[in-house]
Design an enzyme around this catalytic site. Structure first.
Site, short mmCIF file in Angstrom:
data_model
loop_
_atom_site.label_atom_id
_atom_site.label_comp_id
_atom_site.label_asym_id
_atom_site.label_seq_id
_atom_site.Cartn_x
_atom_site.Cartn_y
_atom_site.Cartn_z
CD GLU A 1 -2.87 -1.25 2.32
OE1 GLU A 1 -4.09 -1.04 2.19
OE2 GLU A 1 -2.33 -1.57 3.40
CD GLU B 1 -3.24 -6.24 4.02
OE1 GLU B 1 -2.55 -5.21 4.07
OE2 GLU B 1 -3.27 -7.00 3.02
#
Length: 261
Positions: free
Chosen positions: A111, A131
């Site tokens: 990210e 995640e």
């Protein structure tokens, strides 16, 4: 504890190295340090481009520091005004940032790379968002930025399954600008940064500002915003000395001399 960042100047390029062995994982303290580095970069008129990389050859960044989590740092901890990793929510940054991905970009580390404007990857780099496999969502920009950068089906598969994307596949989909051998990563990223510095600084800022408008508006509305007079960087560029200098230099057959004014 050693400092999590190493910062070097290469003329008008700032090189920021995240160095937290073994995996360059990021806790709230590191996020604040990264934000400060990018904030200082933004405020320094002698700097035009930043290059962000990781120490070592295995990890660009493993993302959120799970050791910090075990010690009590909450999943929604305050990472400061720039958001996670100091950059994922630094929306007012007007200068370009290049990620030099030297290894695995995992979770929040991916990210962070997605929050940069350009990506140069070592040929052994990998990108993935695991995640969901540990019960959370990639909510430091991954769910927003990845589907905008990849075909939606590929982005959804990566987010839902944790599928890894290697450097060549990332280049195939247009996610990265260059794939190079590991020993050429920083020279290539710095060369790309240097090529950007040959353009007018105010034009660079205007481009970033207009791209953001285009990403958040249909094209007809984007033109309205562009012409509204409400875009400070675009407006400053239009009336700048550099805009005049660019035309003069072209007419005179010489290289322009930018002043950022």
């Amino acid at each position: 504890m050693s400092a999590p960042l190493h910062i070097e100047r290469h003329e008008s390029v700032l090189l920021i190295t995240l160095d937290r062995p073994k995996a360059n994982a990021i806790d709230s303290t590191t996020s604040l340090a990264l934000y400060q580095a990018f904030s200082d970069f933004e405020a320094d008129p002698s700097l035009q481009v930043a290059v962000l990389t990781g120490g070592g050859e295995r990890f660009f960044s493993a993302g959120w520091d799970l050791n910090a989590a075990q010690e009590g740092e909450a999943v929604d901890a305050d990472h400061g005004p720039g958001g996670f990793a100091g950059l994922t929510e630094f929306f007012s940054l007007t200068k370009p940032v290049i990620a030099a991905v030297n290894g695995m970009a995992v979770g929040g580390g991916f990210e962070l790379a997605l929050a940069c404007d350009l990506i140069v990857a070592a040929d052994h780099a990998q990108f993935f968002l695991p995640e969901a496999q540990i019960g959370i969502a990639p909510d430091s920009g991954g769910v927003f930025r990845l589907p905008a950068r990849l075909p939606r089906a590929i982005a959804m598969e990566m987010m839902l399954t944790g599928k890894r994307l290697d450097a060549e596949s990332a280049a195939h989909y247009g996610l990265v600008n260059r794939v190079v051998p590991a020993d050429q990563l920083l020279p290539t990223a710095l060369e790309l940064a240097a090529s950007i510095t040959r353009s007018a600084p105010l034009a660079q800022r205007a481009i970033k500002e207009l791209v953001k408008v285009g990403e958040s508006h249909p094209i007809d509305q984007a033109f309205q915003v562009q012409r509204s007079g409400d875009l400070p960087n675009y407006g400053q560029m239009l009336t700048s000395e550099d805009a005049q200098e660019g035309g003069n230099a072209f007419a005179e057959g010489r290289e322009p001399v930018w002043t950022g004014k």
